[in-house]
Design an enzyme around this catalytic site. Structure first.
Site, short mmCIF file in Angstrom:
data_model
loop_
_atom_site.label_atom_id
_atom_site.label_comp_id
_atom_site.label_asym_id
_atom_site.label_seq_id
_atom_site.Cartn_x
_atom_site.Cartn_y
_atom_site.Cartn_z
N LYS A 22 39.29 41.43 -13.53
CA LYS A 22 40.44 40.52 -13.36
C LYS A 22 40.07 39.10 -13.78
O LYS A 22 40.80 38.45 -14.52
CB LYS A 22 40.88 40.52 -11.89
CG LYS A 22 41.88 39.44 -11.54
CD LYS A 22 42.32 39.52 -10.09
CE LYS A 22 41.45 38.76 -9.12
NZ LYS A 22 41.55 37.28 -9.21
N ASN A 23 38.94 38.62 -13.28
CA ASN A 23 38.60 37.21 -13.51
C ASN A 23 38.12 36.93 -14.93
O ASN A 23 37.95 35.77 -15.30
CB ASN A 23 37.55 36.74 -12.50
CG ASN A 23 38.16 36.52 -11.13
OD1 ASN A 23 39.38 36.65 -10.95
ND2 ASN A 23 37.31 36.20 -10.16
N CYS A 116 45.28 27.09 -0.82
CA CYS A 116 45.45 28.53 -0.63
C CYS A 116 44.69 28.94 0.61
O CYS A 116 44.04 28.12 1.26
CB CYS A 116 44.99 29.31 -1.86
SG CYS A 116 43.24 29.46 -2.02
N ARG A 121 41.01 23.89 -2.85
CA ARG A 121 40.92 24.27 -4.26
C ARG A 121 41.63 23.33 -5.23
O ARG A 121 42.58 23.71 -5.93
CB ARG A 121 41.41 25.71 -4.47
CG ARG A 121 40.61 26.69 -3.65
CD ARG A 121 41.01 28.10 -3.89
NE ARG A 121 40.44 28.68 -5.09
CZ ARG A 121 40.60 29.95 -5.44
NH1 ARG A 121 41.30 30.75 -4.69
NH2 ARG A 121 40.04 30.41 -6.54
N ASP A 304 32.81 35.88 -3.83
CA ASP A 304 33.78 36.97 -3.84
C ASP A 304 33.22 38.27 -3.25
O ASP A 304 33.96 39.26 -3.15
CB ASP A 304 34.29 37.23 -5.27
CG ASP A 304 35.27 36.15 -5.72
OD1 ASP A 304 35.67 35.32 -4.90
OD2 ASP A 304 35.63 36.15 -6.92
N ARG A 396 46.78 42.64 -5.97
CA ARG A 396 46.53 41.58 -6.94
C ARG A 396 45.23 41.83 -7.69
O ARG A 396 45.09 41.41 -8.83
CB ARG A 396 46.41 40.22 -6.23
CG ARG A 396 47.69 39.68 -5.66
CD ARG A 396 47.47 38.28 -5.11
NE ARG A 396 46.54 37.57 -5.98
CZ ARG A 396 45.61 36.70 -5.57
NH1 ARG A 396 45.50 36.41 -4.30
NH2 ARG A 396 44.82 36.12 -6.42
C1 UD1 Z 1 36.91 31.37 -9.56
C2 UD1 Z 1 37.31 32.81 -9.34
C3 UD1 Z 1 37.27 33.13 -7.85
C4 UD1 Z 1 35.91 32.79 -7.27
C5 UD1 Z 1 35.52 31.36 -7.60
C6 UD1 Z 1 34.11 31.02 -7.20
C7 UD1 Z 1 38.83 33.21 -11.18
C8 UD1 Z 1 40.24 33.45 -11.63
N1 UD1 Z 1 38.66 32.99 -9.87
O1 UD1 Z 1 37.88 30.55 -8.90
O2 UD1 Z 1 37.54 34.53 -7.70
O3 UD1 Z 1 35.95 32.93 -5.86
O4 UD1 Z 1 35.61 31.15 -9.03
O5 UD1 Z 1 33.20 31.88 -7.79
O6 UD1 Z 1 37.91 33.26 -11.96
N2 UD1 Z 1 36.68 22.56 -7.23
C9 UD1 Z 1 37.08 21.25 -7.14
N3 UD1 Z 1 37.75 20.68 -8.20
C10 UD1 Z 1 38.06 21.39 -9.32
C11 UD1 Z 1 37.64 22.71 -9.42
C12 UD1 Z 1 36.95 23.29 -8.35
O7 UD1 Z 1 36.84 20.58 -6.13
O8 UD1 Z 1 38.68 20.81 -10.24
C13 UD1 Z 1 35.93 23.19 -6.12
C14 UD1 Z 1 36.72 24.32 -5.45
O9 UD1 Z 1 37.59 23.84 -4.47
C15 UD1 Z 1 35.58 25.16 -4.89
C16 UD1 Z 1 34.47 25.01 -5.94
O10 UD1 Z 1 34.80 23.83 -6.65
O11 UD1 Z 1 35.13 24.64 -3.67
C17 UD1 Z 1 34.36 26.16 -6.90
O12 UD1 Z 1 35.63 26.51 -7.38
P1 UD1 Z 1 35.90 27.18 -8.78
O13 UD1 Z 1 34.63 27.70 -9.36
O14 UD1 Z 1 36.71 26.25 -9.61
O15 UD1 Z 1 36.81 28.42 -8.37
P2 UD1 Z 1 37.95 29.01 -9.24
O16 UD1 Z 1 37.61 28.80 -10.68
O17 UD1 Z 1 39.28 28.55 -8.74
#
Ligand code: UD1
Length: 416
Positions: A22-23, A116, A121, A304, A396
């Site tokens: 999925k990711n 969420c 996030r 995850d 999902r």
């Molecule tokens: C992706 C995965 C999700 C997984 C996560 C961490 C997908 C679609 N989803 O989510 O399944 O749990 O990686 O491995 O690939 N953050 C900020 N600012 C930003 C971006 C991130 O503060 O602009 C923080 C987030 O709140 C979190 C951390 O950084 O605490 C890591 O998040 P991130 O790696 O971005 O997660 P996702 O990409 O949303």
């Protein structure tokens, strides 16, 4: 709302095939926005999140055709670079259209995802990166508005390791003028899979899989065919299901190479894990040993998989300490596991789990995707019947979950 009824107590055995990730599929499908030529993807999992993204792409003017696990996208006629709140609120990964849209069309309007279940996030790093590449970005009325005549290559540094942030910026940089360097990049295998797809489309990318990715912008990308990598989290989830039941299971179409940290912990728990060419076999002892863990960006233990390991620790011999370092609120499954009889305590971002001899079936509520998986895993060994409510979260991210579990002998039924 659908529910799953699970009768615990069956030792899982047999073989199942793992679906496409999925990711990896979510960002890779968005990459089709970067070219006016059709792009074909194979091994695309049939999941609600994928359906949501395909609908969003269609709203923008992308032609979507789907035949089983093959999806062809033609973004030649995109006329509406907008991702509405209605779409983004159901799936945060919709933010992945932002980078490709700005890169190819010079503008985009994408709703802010909002919070969420597992944490705030934010997407500030995605925005900061696009600004560094010359885009004018405003956040107004809940939408990110980005505009730029042409993105320019830049040196980008993210404050934390972000998976979708790295992916968005890598896609944006493919069509920018000059070279972009992403420092502190996410090293997740899904980032590498996206880079491989982009390279097949004509992008010039080096370093994906490491923490510095270099992208030399090109004037245009072209059509290609790409196979989505196997889902390492689905793989890990079924390995945990096998492990908790003392089972002997082979999962095919996947590999231990994406799962080192998880396999290590399963072996520490007492399982025998045998990596084959395109499969993994797991043989579990009658009772697992507790394993402590700390989540962190790849290649460390994935957030995850944290919930699934809380479930196996709930019945293991000993006490485990689980530290969640990625998301601030990712222990929602803990109280539900307590309803099944788990003996655990949460203190901030740390969970202390003391293994009990047995869990008892009860009605529990799924709160997010991986939390739901942990409840299913626990239910497989709980005495009597467990009802897992709100399983739309599972749909999902897990393809044909009850079918796959049943193929391994589990007694699972969906109530519609
Ligand atoms: C992706 C995965 C999700 C997984 C996560 C961490 C997908 C679609 N989803 O989510 O399944 O749990 O990686 O491995 O690939 N953050 C900020 N600012 C930003 C971006 C991130 O503060 O602009 C923080 C987030 O709140 C979190 C951390 O950084 O605490 C890591 O998040 P991130 O790696 O971005 O997660 P996702 O990409 O949303």
């Amino acid at each position: 709302m659908d529910k799953l009824l699970i009768e615990g107590g069956v030792r899982l055995s047999g073989e199942i095939a793992i679906s496409g990730a999925k990711n990896a599929a979510l960002p890779i499908l968005c990459a089709a926005l970067l070219t006016s030529e059709p792009v074909t993807f194979t091994n695309v999992p049939r999941l609600n999140d994928i359906g949501t993204l395909l609908r969003l792409l269609e709203q923008m003017g992308v032609k979507v055709s789907r035949d089983g696990d093959t999806v062809t996208l033609d973004a030649g006629g995109v006329n509406n670079p907008v991702a509405s709140y209605e779409m983004v609120k159901t799936m945060r990964a919709s933010i992945l259209v932002l980078g490709p849209l700005v890169a190819r069309f010079g503008e985009a309007q994408v709703s802010l995802p909002g919070g969420c279940a597992i944490g705030a996030r934010p997407v500030d790093q995605h925005i900061k990166g696009l600004q560094a590449m010359g885009a004018e970005v405003k956040v107004e009325h809940g939408y990110v508005h980005a505009k730029v005549p042409k993105l320019k290559g830049a040196r980008l540094f993210t404050d934390m390791v972000t998976v979708t942030g790295t992916e968005n910026l890598m896609m944006a940089a493919c069509l920018a003028d000059g070279e972009t360097v992403i420092e502190n990049a996410a090293r997740e295998p899904e980032v590498v899979d996206l880079a491989n797809c982009l390279v097949a489309m004509g992008a010039q990318i080096s370093g994906a899989g490491g923490d510095v990715i270099r992208i030399k912008g090109v004037p245009a990308l072209h059509g290609a065919t790409h196979r989505i990598m196997p889902d390492r989290i689905e793989t890990g989830t079924y390995l945990c299901a096998a492990a908790i039941t003392g089972g002997d299971v082979r999962v095919t179409g996947t590999s231990t190479c994406y799962l080192d940290a998880v396999v290590d912990k399963l072996m520490d728990a007492g399982c025998e894990v045998i990596g084959e060419r395109d499969a993994i076999r797991l043989k579990a002892p009658a009772r697992l040993t507790s394993v402590s863990l700390r989540t962190a960006p790849y290649p460390a233990f994935p957030t995850d998989m944290q919930a699934q390991f809380m479930a196996i620790n709930a019945v293991a011999n000993g006490t485990a300490v689980i530290r969640e370092t990625i998301f601030e609120n990712r222990f929602m499954h803990a109280v539900e596991l307590q309803r099944l009889g788990a003996d655990l305590r949460i203190d901030g971002n740390t969970a202390f789990v003391k293994g009990v001899e047995r869990l008892q079936g009860a009605t529990v509520m799924a709160t997010d995707l991986r939390a739901s998986a942990s409840l299913i895993i626990a239910a497989l060994v709980a005495e009597g019947e467990t009802t897992v409510d709100r399983i739309y979260h599972l749909d999902r991210g897990y393809e044909r979950l009850e079918e796959k579990l049943s193929a391994l002998g589990a007694r699972v039924r969906r109530i519609r």
